[in-house]
Design a protein around this motif. Structure first.
Motif, PDB file in Angstrom:
ATOM      1  N   HIS A 271     -30.524  65.275  25.941  1.00 29.46           N
ATOM      2  CA  HIS A 271     -31.884  65.143  25.775  1.00 29.46           C
ATOM      3  C   HIS A 271     -32.600  64.182  25.962  1.00 29.46           C
ATOM      4  O   HIS A 271     -32.793  62.905  25.559  1.00 29.46           O
ATOM      5  N   HIS A 272     -32.304  63.403  27.165  1.00 25.80           N
ATOM      6  CA  HIS A 272     -32.764  62.788  28.146  1.00 25.80           C
ATOM      7  C   HIS A 272     -34.353  62.380  27.993  1.00 25.80           C
ATOM      8  O   HIS A 272     -34.938  63.791  27.937  1.00 25.80           O
ATOM      9  N   HIS A 273     -34.623  61.699  27.715  1.00 26.54           N
ATOM     10  CA  HIS A 273     -36.167  61.470  27.853  1.00 26.54           C
ATOM     11  C   HIS A 273     -36.829  60.930  29.212  1.00 26.54           C
ATOM     12  O   HIS A 273     -36.537  59.729  30.073  1.00 26.54           O
ATOM     13  N   TYR A 274     -37.817  61.973  29.902  1.00 25.98           N
ATOM     14  CA  TYR A 274     -38.033  61.382  30.905  1.00 25.98           C
ATOM     15  C   TYR A 274     -39.041  60.653  31.165  1.00 25.98           C
ATOM     16  O   TYR A 274     -40.408  60.351  30.295  1.00 25.98           O
ATOM     17  N   LYS A 275     -38.878  59.409  31.596  1.00 28.73           N
ATOM     18  CA  LYS A 275     -39.962  58.193  32.511  1.00 28.73           C
ATOM     19  C   LYS A 275     -40.505  59.038  33.947  1.00 28.73           C
ATOM     20  O   LYS A 275     -39.809  60.040  34.780  1.00 28.73           O
ATOM     21  N   VAL A 276     -42.398  57.990  33.658  1.00 26.22           N
ATOM     22  CA  VAL A 276     -42.171  58.362  35.299  1.00 26.22           C
ATOM     23  C   VAL A 276     -41.671  58.371  36.581  1.00 26.22           C
ATOM     24  O   VAL A 276     -42.053  58.603  37.413  1.00 26.22           O
ATOM     25  N   GLU A 277     -40.838  57.025  36.310  1.00 24.40           N
ATOM     26  CA  GLU A 277     -40.189  57.095  37.502  1.00 24.40           C
ATOM     27  C   GLU A 277     -39.091  58.189  38.055  1.00 24.40           C
ATOM     28  O   GLU A 277     -38.784  58.131  39.525  1.00 24.40           O
ATOM     29  N   ASP A 278     -38.617  58.548  36.591  1.00 25.42           N
ATOM     30  CA  ASP A 278     -37.677  59.776  36.725  1.00 25.42           C
ATOM     31  C   ASP A 278     -38.789  61.095  37.484  1.00 25.42           C
ATOM     32  O   ASP A 278     -38.137  61.393  39.031  1.00 25.42           O
ATOM     33  N   VAL A 283     -39.983  64.356  42.370  1.00 25.96           N
ATOM     34  CA  VAL A 283     -40.466  64.729  43.597  1.00 25.96           C
ATOM     35  C   VAL A 283     -40.060  64.652  45.349  1.00 25.96           C
ATOM     36  O   VAL A 283     -40.331  64.928  45.995  1.00 25.96           O
ATOM     37  N   TYR A 284     -39.948  62.959  45.067  1.00 23.98           N
ATOM     38  CA  TYR A 284     -39.412  62.397  46.351  1.00 23.98           C
ATOM     39  C   TYR A 284     -38.723  63.132  47.106  1.00 23.98           C
ATOM     40  O   TYR A 284     -38.868  63.975  48.552  1.00 23.98           O
ATOM     41  N   LYS A 285     -37.500  63.893  46.505  1.00 25.20           N
ATOM     42  CA  LYS A 285     -36.465  65.295  46.722  1.00 25.20           C
ATOM     43  C   LYS A 285     -37.331  66.139  47.189  1.00 25.20           C
ATOM     44  O   LYS A 285     -36.961  66.315  48.171  1.00 25.20           O
ATOM     45  N   CYS A 286     -38.420  66.721  46.049  1.00 26.62           N
ATOM     46  CA  CYS A 286     -38.567  67.916  46.621  1.00 26.62           C
ATOM     47  C   CYS A 286     -39.623  67.529  48.390  1.00 26.62           C
ATOM     48  O   CYS A 286     -39.050  68.561  48.926  1.00 26.62           O
ATOM     49  N   ASN A 287     -40.268  66.497  48.415  1.00 25.24           N
ATOM     50  CA  ASN A 287     -40.817  66.500  49.523  1.00 25.24           C
ATOM     51  C   ASN A 287     -39.977  66.367  50.694  1.00 25.24           C
ATOM     52  O   ASN A 287     -40.190  66.657  51.870  1.00 25.24           O
ATOM     53  N   GLU A 288     -38.882  65.389  50.580  1.00 24.14           N
ATOM     54  CA  GLU A 288     -38.077  65.907  51.293  1.00 24.14           C
ATOM     55  C   GLU A 288     -37.820  66.913  52.139  1.00 24.14           C
ATOM     56  O   GLU A 288     -37.205  67.335  53.072  1.00 24.14           O
ATOM     57  N   VAL A 289     -37.550  68.154  51.172  1.00 32.69           N
ATOM     58  CA  VAL A 289     -36.825  69.543  51.354  1.00 32.69           C
ATOM     59  C   VAL A 289     -38.093  70.690  51.958  1.00 32.69           C
ATOM     60  O   VAL A 289     -39.114  70.864  51.063  1.00 32.69           O
ATOM     61  N   ILE A 308     -48.762  62.943  31.337  1.00 32.74           N
ATOM     62  CA  ILE A 308     -48.524  61.703  32.213  1.00 32.74           C
ATOM     63  C   ILE A 308     -47.972  62.021  33.186  1.00 32.74           C
ATOM     64  O   ILE A 308     -47.583  61.038  34.394  1.00 32.74           O
ATOM     65  N   PHE A 309     -46.912  63.459  33.541  1.00 29.79           N
ATOM     66  CA  PHE A 309     -46.870  63.805  34.713  1.00 29.79           C
ATOM     67  C   PHE A 309     -47.488  64.481  35.191  1.00 29.79           C
ATOM     68  O   PHE A 309     -46.814  64.798  36.530  1.00 29.79           O
ATOM     69  N   ARG A 310     -48.325  65.177  34.619  1.00 34.96           N
ATOM     70  CA  ARG A 310     -49.662  65.902  35.357  1.00 34.96           C
ATOM     71  C   ARG A 310     -49.432  65.607  36.759  1.00 34.96           C
ATOM     72  O   ARG A 310     -49.424  66.562  38.044  1.00 34.96           O
ATOM     73  N   ASP A 311     -50.183  64.519  36.778  1.00 37.26           N
ATOM     74  CA  ASP A 311     -50.823  64.146  38.481  1.00 37.26           C
ATOM     75  C   ASP A 311     -49.946  64.224  39.447  1.00 37.26           C
ATOM     76  O   ASP A 311     -49.551  64.471  40.770  1.00 37.26           O
ATOM     77  N   TYR A 312     -48.568  63.538  38.836  1.00 38.14           N
ATOM     78  CA  TYR A 312     -47.531  63.516  39.725  1.00 38.14           C
ATOM     79  C   TYR A 312     -46.756  65.435  40.050  1.00 38.14           C
ATOM     80  O   TYR A 312     -46.059  65.755  41.744  1.00 38.14           O
ATOM     81  N   LEU A 313     -46.529  66.169  39.180  1.00 41.23           N
ATOM     82  CA  LEU A 313     -46.333  67.038  39.044  1.00 41.23           C
ATOM     83  C   LEU A 313     -47.155  67.940  39.964  1.00 41.23           C
ATOM     84  O   LEU A 313     -46.777  69.786  40.464  1.00 41.23           O
ATOM     85  N   ALA A 314     -48.480  67.951  39.869  1.00 42.31           N
ATOM     86  CA  ALA A 314     -49.880  69.011  40.127  1.00 42.31           C
ATOM     87  C   ALA A 314     -49.666  70.482  41.251  1.00 42.31           C
ATOM     88  O   ALA A 314     -50.077  71.309  41.389  1.00 42.31           O
ATOM     89  N   GLU A 315     -48.857  69.162  42.438  1.00 42.52           N
ATOM     90  CA  GLU A 315     -49.092  70.118  43.334  1.00 42.52           C
ATOM     91  C   GLU A 315     -47.328  70.632  44.034  1.00 42.52           C
ATOM     92  O   GLU A 315     -46.540  71.184  44.663  1.00 42.52           O
ATOM     93  N   ILE A 316     -46.247  70.754  43.408  1.00 38.53           N
ATOM     94  CA  ILE A 316     -44.847  71.145  43.200  1.00 38.53           C
ATOM     95  C   ILE A 316     -44.565  71.822  42.176  1.00 38.53           C
ATOM     96  O   ILE A 316     -45.346  72.298  41.107  1.00 38.53           O
ATOM     97  N   PRO A 317     -44.185  73.394  42.955  1.00 39.25           N
ATOM     98  CA  PRO A 317     -44.243  73.801  41.671  1.00 39.25           C
ATOM     99  C   PRO A 317     -43.108  74.255  41.249  1.00 39.25           C
ATOM    100  O   PRO A 317     -41.341  73.377  41.065  1.00 39.25           O
ATOM    101  N   ILE A 318     -42.936  74.439  39.816  1.00 41.05           N
ATOM    102  CA  ILE A 318     -42.004  74.238  38.734  1.00 41.05           C
ATOM    103  C   ILE A 318     -41.996  75.005  38.029  1.00 41.05           C
ATOM    104  O   ILE A 318     -42.357  76.224  37.823  1.00 41.05           O
TER     105      ILE A 318
END
Length: 350
Positions: A271-278, A283-289, A308-318
């Motif tokens: 039940h982790h509450h995700y934060k922008v920092e998470d 995303v940083y790890k995804c961009n490394e690979v 709240i996370f849309r801008d950070y994840l917009a170009e990352i396949p999830i």
């Protein structure tokens, strides 16, 4: 024995004494349990989590929702609201909790989804707002003894069955092993494929030390096709950063690694509450690979979809990997017939 266990023993003893006293007061009738006119099916466990309650609740929904008006009721663990709340089209995980929101997202056209800490008060509220309701599934309510369920289904994992566990904080049990005696059906979940008869017989015998009457079943998990969380147009990448916030993610990780490359795994608490920092770190790890994306559980996906996370994840396949209960058809039919009998006895019919 771990070196710190002697330090935990007094706390485990106190917790065991407190929960045992509470159960005794219910057993002798000093604390009252209410049995409602509407059929109520309890799904729960003795441990703190990770037994597969949500997939099993979804299994019951699929079993019943075509023929009956079903409502689910849970506490809504991790939500930011309190009191009774009935899900609607504007609801989110903050209002419902991640697991009820996951269920609502899948089945909202077929069932009602409600949350409320006080189930005794919540059930009449469900009936008042949805008078067509014919059966209530009480999710994670095995210890909520103020409601006397018509059928009590207790789940325990193959990997850590209740009879080999201990009361918190020495183990994960919310009450002593003897609490299993209240179950009408005991289901051993997350079983490996092709479980042999000798192992089944061993589990059966050990369960019988705590419950002589319950029907005992063994079920596995089956994983479905990946589901795109945000953008259906993005292709499945070759590599996945795994993200999980569930009680026990090792089976999930093992299944994913059978099919995909997993260069990194973010393993959070249940039940982790995700934060922008998470999300930034993921995303940083995804961009490394090269050619990578995020693969997560259905429960975590409903939280990562937050605006709240849309801008950070917009170009990352999830992608999310759905999971369902895998149960023998005869065993499933027995459970269905047991529920149908209760519904019939209480004056409800298909």
């Amino acid at each position: 024995m771990r070196w710190f266990e002697p330090l935990l023993f007094p706390f485990s003893l106190l917790y065991d004494a407190a929960t045992s006293l509470r159960n005794y007061l219910f057993d002798i009738g000093h604390k009252k349990s209410i049995n409602f006119d509407i059929p109520t099916i309890v799904v729960g466990n003795l441990s703190l989590g990770g037994t597969g309650k949500t997939p099993f609740t979804e299994f019951l929904i699929r079993m019943l929702a075509d023929d009956f008006k079903v409502a689910t009721l849970s506490r809504g663990y991790g939500r930011k609201t309190s009191g009774f709340f009935l899900a609607n089209d504007s609801s989110d995980a903050n209002q419902l909790g991640d697991e009820p929101f996951q269920i609502f997202g899948k089945f909202k056209d077929k069932i009602s989804v409600a949350v409320g800490e006080d189930r005794v008060m919540a059930i009449p509220q469900i009936i008042a707002e949805r008078p067509e309701t014919e059966v209530v599934l009480l999710d994670d309510a095995f210890q909520h003894r103020y409601v006397k369920g018509d059928l009590n289904i207790m789940l325990t994992t193959f990997q850590r069955p209740f009879f080999e566990d201990r009361v918190v904080p020495l183990g994960t049990l919310r009450e002593a092993k003897g609490g299993a005696s209240r179950a009408d059906i005991i289901i051993v979940t997350k079983c490996p494929d092709a479980l042999d008869k000798i192992t089944k017989a061993t589990y059966h015998r050990k369960i019988r030390n705590y419950n002589q009457r319950a029907k005992i079943f063994f079920v596995g998990l089956k994983y479905g096709q990946l589901q795109n969380v945000l953008d259906d147009q993005l292709p499945i990448p070759q590599n996945f950063v795994l993200v999980s916030g569930i009680a026990n993610d090792q089976l999930f990780k093992k299944e994913v690694e059978k099919l995909y490359q997993v260069p990194f795994h973010f393993s959070y608490s249940d039940h982790h509450h995700y934060k922008v920092e998470d999300v930034k770190e993921i995303v940083y790890k995804c961009n490394e690979v090269e050619d990578s994306g995020i693969l997560t559980t259905e429960k975590d996906a409903v939280k990562l979809k937050a605006s709240i996370f849309r801008d950070y994840l917009a170009e990352i396949p999830i992608f999310a990997m759905p999971v369902e209960i895998n149960m023998d058809i005869e065993d499933a039919n027995f459970i269905k017939e047991s529920i149908l009998q209760i519904i019939k006895e209480k004056g409800y019919s298909e």
